[in-house]
Write a protein that holds these residues in place. Structure first.
Motif, short mmCIF file in Angstrom:
data_model
loop_
_atom_site.label_atom_id
_atom_site.label_comp_id
_atom_site.label_asym_id
_atom_site.label_seq_id
_atom_site.Cartn_x
_atom_site.Cartn_y
_atom_site.Cartn_z
N MET A 12 7.92 -12.58 15.78
CA MET A 12 8.87 -11.67 16.40
C MET A 12 9.61 -12.38 17.53
O MET A 12 8.99 -13.12 18.30
N ASP A 13 10.92 -12.14 17.60
CA ASP A 13 11.67 -12.76 18.70
C ASP A 13 11.57 -11.90 19.95
O ASP A 13 10.99 -10.82 19.94
N TYR A 14 12.11 -12.40 21.04
CA TYR A 14 11.91 -11.76 22.34
C TYR A 14 12.63 -10.43 22.47
O TYR A 14 12.38 -9.66 23.41
N LEU A 15 13.51 -10.12 21.52
CA LEU A 15 14.20 -8.82 21.51
C LEU A 15 13.55 -7.83 20.55
O LEU A 15 14.05 -6.72 20.37
N GLY A 16 12.46 -8.24 19.94
CA GLY A 16 11.70 -7.31 19.11
C GLY A 16 12.05 -7.33 17.64
O GLY A 16 11.62 -6.43 16.90
N TYR A 17 12.79 -8.33 17.17
CA TYR A 17 13.14 -8.40 15.75
C TYR A 17 12.06 -9.17 15.00
O TYR A 17 11.86 -10.36 15.23
N PRO A 18 11.37 -8.51 14.07
CA PRO A 18 10.34 -9.22 13.30
C PRO A 18 10.96 -10.04 12.17
O PRO A 18 12.00 -9.69 11.62
N PHE A 19 10.32 -11.16 11.85
CA PHE A 19 10.70 -11.98 10.71
C PHE A 19 9.47 -12.71 10.23
O PHE A 19 8.39 -12.59 10.83
N CYS A 20 9.58 -13.42 9.13
CA CYS A 20 8.41 -14.05 8.53
C CYS A 20 8.72 -15.48 8.10
O CYS A 20 9.87 -15.83 7.85
N ILE A 43 13.54 -14.04 6.23
CA ILE A 43 14.25 -13.67 7.45
C ILE A 43 15.33 -12.67 7.06
O ILE A 43 16.19 -12.96 6.23
N PHE A 44 15.26 -11.47 7.62
CA PHE A 44 16.15 -10.36 7.26
C PHE A 44 16.14 -10.20 5.73
O PHE A 44 15.09 -9.99 5.16
N ASP A 45 17.30 -10.31 5.07
CA ASP A 45 17.34 -10.06 3.62
C ASP A 45 17.22 -11.32 2.77
O ASP A 45 17.36 -11.27 1.55
N THR A 46 16.95 -12.45 3.41
CA THR A 46 16.84 -13.71 2.67
C THR A 46 15.37 -14.05 2.40
O THR A 46 14.59 -14.20 3.35
N ARG A 47 15.02 -14.18 1.13
CA ARG A 47 13.67 -14.54 0.74
C ARG A 47 13.65 -15.96 0.18
O ARG A 47 14.47 -16.29 -0.68
N GLU A 48 12.73 -16.76 0.64
CA GLU A 48 12.61 -18.12 0.16
C GLU A 48 11.82 -18.17 -1.15
O GLU A 48 10.99 -17.30 -1.42
N ILE A 75 22.30 -1.92 22.90
CA ILE A 75 23.57 -2.55 22.54
C ILE A 75 23.54 -3.08 21.11
O ILE A 75 24.44 -2.84 20.30
N LEU A 76 22.47 -3.80 20.77
CA LEU A 76 22.36 -4.39 19.43
C LEU A 76 22.23 -3.33 18.34
O LEU A 76 22.77 -3.49 17.25
N SER A 127 17.04 -15.81 19.85
CA SER A 127 17.46 -14.60 19.14
C SER A 127 17.55 -14.90 17.65
O SER A 127 18.39 -15.68 17.22
N ILE A 128 16.69 -14.26 16.87
CA ILE A 128 16.73 -14.47 15.42
C ILE A 128 18.01 -13.88 14.83
O ILE A 128 18.53 -14.36 13.82
N VAL A 129 18.56 -12.86 15.49
CA VAL A 129 19.83 -12.29 15.05
C VAL A 129 20.94 -13.32 15.18
O VAL A 129 21.75 -13.52 14.25
N TRP A 130 21.00 -14.02 16.30
CA TRP A 130 22.02 -15.05 16.53
C TRP A 130 21.84 -16.20 15.55
O TRP A 130 22.80 -16.69 14.95
N GLU A 131 20.60 -16.67 15.41
CA GLU A 131 20.35 -17.82 14.55
C GLU A 131 20.66 -17.51 13.08
O GLU A 131 21.15 -18.36 12.35
N TYR A 132 20.40 -16.28 12.66
CA TYR A 132 20.62 -15.92 11.25
C TYR A 132 22.08 -15.59 10.97
O TYR A 132 22.69 -16.16 10.06
N PHE A 133 22.66 -14.68 11.75
CA PHE A 133 23.99 -14.17 11.44
C PHE A 133 25.11 -15.07 11.96
O PHE A 133 26.20 -15.12 11.37
#
Length: 341
Positions: free
Chosen positions: A136-144, A148-153, A263-264, A315-321
């Motif tokens: 989880m990033d510091y803004l509370g967004y979980p990922f694995c 990450i979000f809708d992308t599956r490896e 805001i997000l 921010s996982i949101v920033w890094e992803y989008f």
């Protein structure tokens, strides 16, 4: 001597999944105690179980208490050293239990662990709910790792290791009963969604380890009770995320993070608007107002804990989008700090 292990399947109107997957669980879990706890289903699940699998232990809950309340109620009555909380829509594989329990036995500080979670309908790729261990990033967004979000490896063996993670998925959660009850179990205010992340965060703050074992694999259908397109799921995810942050963040960071999320989440609502998903926009608004209404009770029930749990301070949101980093190994710091300090 093997430690006591109880497999506990929480069921809510999931007879079709029990018919499909329970024979598979039985064939690959010989010698282990299996329970089905029923959350007041109306699809005749319990009677079907009694007719076809009378040896399986059942526990009836008088009302639908969701994932959190349902498991809390059931686990009060199950005496075992280890619980395996298993979704009814999971296909297990040969030898899926032993590697995980063996890893957990190696250290008394390991409270919980999950296996590798692959998609039932896309078996070469990771599944959304847990993949190869959660962060989880510091803004509370979980990922694995693996999702990450809708992308599956694709699973190429890159996560066949054993390691610490921030959270382990509730879809197939191995947890030591002593640690589970010491932490107070799941927070029933969550009802469903993110209650396992909240539990793992509390366990980390208590000094326990949360882990992943890539030596065990299961396949998950996902969305069995609430599909990801259901506005109720949107409501629960957004509301529960705010509750989790407010409960577990240090007091000095709590309000700042909630404001950032306001805001997000507004930006997220705008994205839903562009696709015409107005029920989801309404669900996000309702989630925020429901959270604000809960703040007095959250403050009242707050327990002082020493903050230990590590977050991903990007921010996982920033890094992803924005930066287009859709693969876990592309992240700025893929080897995230996971050992409590």
């Amino acid at each position: 001597m093997n430690p006591g292990v109880a497999i506990v399947i929480l069921n809510y109107n999931g007879r079709h999944y029990l018919e499909k997957f329970l024979p598979n669980v039985l064939s690959h879990s010989e010698g282990y105690e299996i329970w089905v706890a029923d959350n007041a289903s109306s699809d005749n699940s319990l009677q079907w179980l009694r007719d076809h699998y009378p040896a399986i232990k059942t526990f009836s809950i008088s009302e639908n208490k969701g994932y959190a309340g349902g498991y809390n109620e059931a686990l009060k009555h199950i005496n075992s050293q280890y619980y395996i909380l298993l979704n009814s829509d999971i296909e297990v594989t040969t030898g899926w239990i032993e590697p995980v329990v063996s890893f957990m036995e190696s250290d008394p500080n390991i409270a919980a662990c999950q296996p590798k979670i692959l998609a039932y309908d896309f078996r070469t790729h990771f599944e959304y709910a847990g993949a190869a261990g959660g962060y989880m990033d510091y803004l509370g967004y979980p990922f694995c790792r693996g999702r990450i979000f809708d992308t599956r490896e694709e699973d190429l063996g890159q996560y066949d290791d054993e390691r610490d993670v921030f959270w382990a998925t509730g879809a197939c959660l191995f947890v030591k009963s002593e640690a589970f009850h010491k932490a107070g179990g799941f927070d029933e205010r969550f009802f469903a969604h993110m209650e396992e992340i909240d539990l793992c965060w509390r366990l980390l703050n208590m000094g326990y380890r949360i882990t992943y074992s890539g030596k065990s694999t299961v396949y998950h259908v996902g969305g069995g009770t609430l599909h990801k397109s259901n506005p109720k799921k949107t409501f629960l995810n957004y509301r529960n995320n705010l509750i989790m942050l407010f409960k577990n963040l240090p007091k000095g960071r709590r309000w700042k993070t909630v404001i950032f999320r306001l805001i997000l989440d507004g930006i997220s609502s705008a994205r839903f608007m562009t696709t015409g998903a107005w029920p989801d926009v309404l669900a996000i608004l309702k989630a925020h107002f429901a959270f604000y209404a809960m703040i007095p009770s959250l403050l009242k029930g707050q327990k002082r804990t020493h903050y230990r749990a590590p977050l991903y301070y990007r921010s996982i949101v920033w890094e992803y989008f924005v930066l287009g980093k859709h693969d876990f190994t592309q992240l700025t710091k893929p080897e995230l700090p996971t050992t409590p300090k």
